[in-house]
Design a protein around this motif. Sequence first.
Motif, PDB file in Angstrom:
ATOM      1  N   THR A 352       0.820  -1.199   0.000  1.00  0.00           N
ATOM      2  CA  THR A 352       0.000   0.000   0.000  1.00  0.00           C
ATOM      3  C   THR A 352       0.861   1.258   0.000  1.00  0.00           C
ATOM      4  N   THR A 353       0.433   2.249  -0.780  1.00  0.00           N
ATOM      5  CA  THR A 353       1.140   3.527  -0.811  1.00  0.00           C
ATOM      6  C   THR A 353       1.019   4.231   0.535  1.00  0.00           C
ATOM      7  N   ARG A 354       2.140   4.772   1.030  1.00  0.00           N
ATOM      8  CA  ARG A 354       2.131   5.552   2.265  1.00  0.00           C
ATOM      9  C   ARG A 354       2.434   6.999   1.918  1.00  0.00           C
ATOM     10  N   TYR A 355       1.747   7.911   2.598  1.00  0.00           N
ATOM     11  CA  TYR A 355       1.896   9.324   2.302  1.00  0.00           C
ATOM     12  C   TYR A 355       2.613  10.033   3.444  1.00  0.00           C
ATOM     13  N   GLN A 356       3.409  11.026   3.076  1.00  0.00           N
ATOM     14  CA  GLN A 356       4.138  11.814   4.064  1.00  0.00           C
ATOM     15  C   GLN A 356       3.440  13.157   4.240  1.00  0.00           C
ATOM     16  N   TYR A 357       3.270  13.546   5.496  1.00  0.00           N
ATOM     17  CA  TYR A 357       2.597  14.799   5.814  1.00  0.00           C
ATOM     18  C   TYR A 357       3.502  15.677   6.667  1.00  0.00           C
ATOM     19  N   TRP A 358       3.301  16.973   6.523  1.00  0.00           N
ATOM     20  CA  TRP A 358       3.933  17.968   7.395  1.00  0.00           C
ATOM     21  C   TRP A 358       2.814  18.541   8.251  1.00  0.00           C
ATOM     22  N   CYS A 359       2.860  18.285   9.561  1.00  0.00           N
ATOM     23  CA  CYS A 359       1.763  18.652  10.455  1.00  0.00           C
ATOM     24  C   CYS A 359       2.141  19.871  11.285  1.00  0.00           C
ATOM     25  N   LYS A 360       1.304  20.894  11.212  1.00  0.00           N
ATOM     26  CA  LYS A 360       1.595  22.165  11.863  1.00  0.00           C
ATOM     27  C   LYS A 360       0.699  22.400  13.076  1.00  0.00           C
ATOM     28  N   VAL A 362      -0.297  22.649  16.905  1.00  0.00           N
ATOM     29  CA  VAL A 362       0.427  23.089  18.089  1.00  0.00           C
ATOM     30  C   VAL A 362      -0.255  22.517  19.323  1.00  0.00           C
ATOM     31  N   GLY A 363       0.554  22.126  20.314  1.00  0.00           N
ATOM     32  CA  GLY A 363       0.002  21.608  21.554  1.00  0.00           C
ATOM     33  C   GLY A 363       0.051  20.094  21.610  1.00  0.00           C
ATOM     34  N   LYS A 364      -0.766  19.525  22.465  1.00  0.00           N
ATOM     35  CA  LYS A 364      -0.788  18.078  22.662  1.00  0.00           C
ATOM     36  C   LYS A 364      -1.533  17.411  21.513  1.00  0.00           C
ATOM     37  N   GLN A 365      -0.897  16.417  20.883  1.00  0.00           N
ATOM     38  CA  GLN A 365      -1.473  15.739  19.726  1.00  0.00           C
ATOM     39  C   GLN A 365      -1.550  14.239  19.983  1.00  0.00           C
ATOM     40  N   GLN A 366      -2.664  13.629  19.562  1.00  0.00           N
ATOM     41  CA  GLN A 366      -2.822  12.178  19.696  1.00  0.00           C
ATOM     42  C   GLN A 366      -2.131  11.507  18.519  1.00  0.00           C
ATOM     43  N   LEU A 367      -1.031  10.849  18.799  1.00  0.00           N
ATOM     44  CA  LEU A 367      -0.296  10.156  17.751  1.00  0.00           C
ATOM     45  C   LEU A 367      -0.947   8.815  17.429  1.00  0.00           C
ATOM     46  N   LEU A 368      -1.377   8.093  18.477  1.00  0.00           N
ATOM     47  CA  LEU A 368      -2.010   6.789  18.291  1.00  0.00           C
ATOM     48  C   LEU A 368      -2.852   6.475  19.516  1.00  0.00           C
ATOM     49  N   LYS A 369      -4.042   5.905  19.279  1.00  0.00           N
ATOM     50  CA  LYS A 369      -4.901   5.477  20.389  1.00  0.00           C
ATOM     51  C   LYS A 369      -5.693   4.260  19.945  1.00  0.00           C
ATOM     52  N   ASN A 370      -5.604   3.194  20.750  1.00  0.00           N
ATOM     53  CA  ASN A 370      -6.435   2.014  20.538  1.00  0.00           C
ATOM     54  C   ASN A 370      -6.627   1.314  21.878  1.00  0.00           C
ATOM     55  N   LYS A 371      -7.039   0.069  21.834  1.00  0.00           N
ATOM     56  CA  LYS A 371      -7.353  -0.668  23.058  1.00  0.00           C
ATOM     57  C   LYS A 371      -6.138  -0.850  23.957  1.00  0.00           C
ATOM     58  N   TYR A 372      -4.935  -0.896  23.362  1.00  0.00           N
ATOM     59  CA  TYR A 372      -3.745  -1.271  24.117  1.00  0.00           C
ATOM     60  C   TYR A 372      -2.785  -0.121  24.416  1.00  0.00           C
ATOM     61  N   SER A 470      -4.615  15.207  10.517  1.00  0.00           N
ATOM     62  CA  SER A 470      -5.554  16.245  10.924  1.00  0.00           C
ATOM     63  C   SER A 470      -5.707  17.251   9.783  1.00  0.00           C
ATOM     64  N   PRO A 471      -6.742  18.122   9.822  1.00  0.00           N
ATOM     65  CA  PRO A 471      -6.951  19.090   8.733  1.00  0.00           C
ATOM     66  C   PRO A 471      -5.778  20.037   8.506  1.00  0.00           C
ATOM     67  N   THR A 472      -4.933  20.249   9.526  1.00  0.00           N
ATOM     68  CA  THR A 472      -3.809  21.171   9.357  1.00  0.00           C
ATOM     69  C   THR A 472      -2.555  20.479   8.840  1.00  0.00           C
ATOM     70  N   CYS A 473      -2.616  19.166   8.621  1.00  0.00           N
ATOM     71  CA  CYS A 473      -1.470  18.448   8.058  1.00  0.00           C
ATOM     72  C   CYS A 473      -1.468  18.614   6.545  1.00  0.00           C
ATOM     73  N   GLU A 474      -0.318  18.914   6.002  1.00  0.00           N
ATOM     74  CA  GLU A 474      -0.174  19.191   4.574  1.00  0.00           C
ATOM     75  C   GLU A 474       0.572  18.052   3.899  1.00  0.00           C
ATOM     76  N   TRP A 475      -0.012  17.532   2.833  1.00  0.00           N
ATOM     77  CA  TRP A 475       0.620  16.447   2.078  1.00  0.00           C
ATOM     78  C   TRP A 475       1.884  16.968   1.410  1.00  0.00           C
ATOM     79  N   GLU A 476       3.004  16.273   1.635  1.00  0.00           N
ATOM     80  CA  GLU A 476       4.276  16.661   1.029  1.00  0.00           C
ATOM     81  C   GLU A 476       4.466  15.862  -0.248  1.00  0.00           C
ATOM     82  N   ALA A 477       4.183  16.524  -1.381  1.00  0.00           N
ATOM     83  CA  ALA A 477       4.168  15.817  -2.660  1.00  0.00           C
ATOM     84  C   ALA A 477       5.535  15.745  -3.314  1.00  0.00           C
ATOM     85  N   GLY A 478       6.468  16.609  -2.946  1.00  0.00           N
ATOM     86  CA  GLY A 478       7.774  16.565  -3.583  1.00  0.00           C
ATOM     87  C   GLY A 478       8.562  17.834  -3.337  1.00  0.00           C
TER      88      GLY A 478
END
Length: 652
Positions: A352-360, A362-372, A470-478
């Motif tokens: 699967t293609t993976r995309y790189q984002y530049w996220c702007k 600020v503050g506390k951000q949830q990187l990952l959340k699941n059952k564990y 998140s909506p403020t993350c920008e796709w880095e196309a090149g």
Amino acid sequence: MIATILIAFCLVAVSATEEVINRPQGVCLIFGDPHLRTFPPRPLGYRPQLWCKEAGNYVIIENQYVKGVITVTDTPWITERFQFTFFNGSKLLCTINDNNKQCPGQNDVEVSGNPRYIIIMHKDLGFRIEINQIGDTQYENINIHMDFDLIGVSHGLCISAPRGCVYEAGRRHHELAIVNPSLRQRLTSELAVPICEEYLERSIQTASMLQLPASPDMVENMRIACENDVQTTGDPKAGAGIIGVLVSEGMSGLVVTNAQFLNMSMHNAIIVEEALNNATVHIDAIIAQAITAQPSIQESTAYELFPGASTSISTNPISTSTLIATPDVKSLQLCHVWGDPHILQFSQRPTTTRYQYWCKDVGKQQLLKNKYVSATITVHTQNWIIDEFKFTFFDDDGTILCSMDNSQQSCNSSRIGITRPTLEQMDIIYYTTGIRISVHQLYLAPWYDISIWMPAEFTAQSYGLCISPSPTCEWEAGIEQLQRRSLPRIPTSNRSKIVQKLADKLCEEYMMAGKSTIIQLGLTPNSVIENAAKLACIDDLKSSGIETFGSGIMHLMMSEAISGARPDTYAQLDVLITNGATALSPTIANVSQQIDNLITETLDTTAQPSTTINIVTEDSNPTTPPFSSASGDFLHIGYFYLFLIIHLLNIF
């Protein structure tokens, strides 16, 4: 004369009509269970995606020319019926619905297509409606293309959603909404992630074949909708509509006439139908294989038991009594967050293609959340650096096993192991789930990069930046996009300016050092990731003027190389992670020293005055001519006028 005027009038009329149907349009998309993407307020404007969960009649669009109504059933909330009524002033032109797909007796509204796919177009007003039945199912997609002038005087579901529609902000796990489901329905619901991945791959391929854009944000929204529908219905075809949706979204950016739109849409419908048929074959095989393997799922031997990490470096050696069935190590996927910060998200499978984002954010951000696990980072404004992190781990019943952050790293649970292969790296192992987290501290700086390995089966039950931007993350196309990007944090010190100027060269030094270390370990560098790493590095150095940011790409490159090695056991994976850390530590120190020397030498060179500059003092002989060019021109003009006066006197 009259004929000339009439011809001119006709040409103006034709031009006006062409202008109406050739202007940019917005598109409203209604599909699936149902999901809604409203009209944008302006070309390329932001559009939320909503999930409408109330049964009944919805007015989707209404203005003085058309009124569209859909009827939504209850659980699943599918679009069962539609009706579009067209007007010319107060005059009713015709009504088109699921039983009558014609508009006879007038020329303003044209209906084309076939029993499964119809296109309704108004000749002069510039709106087009696509109604597409998905294969032989009961699901229908409705796409409304309309001029922005007409959008501004309309109302309905496509303009603003009612209370029964909720914003789909990220991926969530949804329970099967069927009482006493069959085995096939239950397994289909559980297999929503690979099923939707198949549809998405076909969608992207189809859009590419038709030379239509497919933005990562749109792809992610389609993933959310598809997994939602397949999980709640237990029907694999509930997500099939996303193939056509992605194509219709791509069509919305084209400025074409009605005739061009009709030809392109009918051609696209054939390609979409073929893609749907191919996807169905693969998905049926996935479900059939799961049904065949069903008896063995109950056996613990279906999964590999984790043999444990090296207990000599673990703060919590695992005992054999705590070992339970652990997901296959081959299913691990990688998310990496680094730098300013940049994010490479999880994929659901290796191809699967993976995309790189530049996220702007600020503050506390949830990187990952699941059952564990819950993983958060804190980002600050000046350089959007990651200088705080926190991880909380949970047992199967939701009990907190332990928490750790950048100020304290310990855990009393035997299920969690912590190793420190170097002073700059900490590895956290959740033994029974297969989850691994590596925290890399940047060279001589209190900033962090984070790598998370997690089994693919957990992604459907997870959310956060590693799953969906998140909506403020920008796709880095090149690199080209970086050159167009505004970099507001301009460095002020001389050293920062040198770092900014040498960004390309410094990043190349970091990349070559990282690549060399990877090869020495017998691993294969990921060339695609190298391009992403260089993009991120140049961005960070040019925007911050801090060379230390560049060392983070070496952690990224090493983590991706380890992930690409596809180890056979968790023990092999842990050895690779440890060896990678111990090999990178001296390499980063060496290349950082070389880069520091290069920056210092450049500073010394630019600080020395040039010996070619002429310094003029009071005793120096002037080197400039006695008259400036302006005074010379003035003298020439004076001589000219004197000659002219003498010549005139001679004449008279």
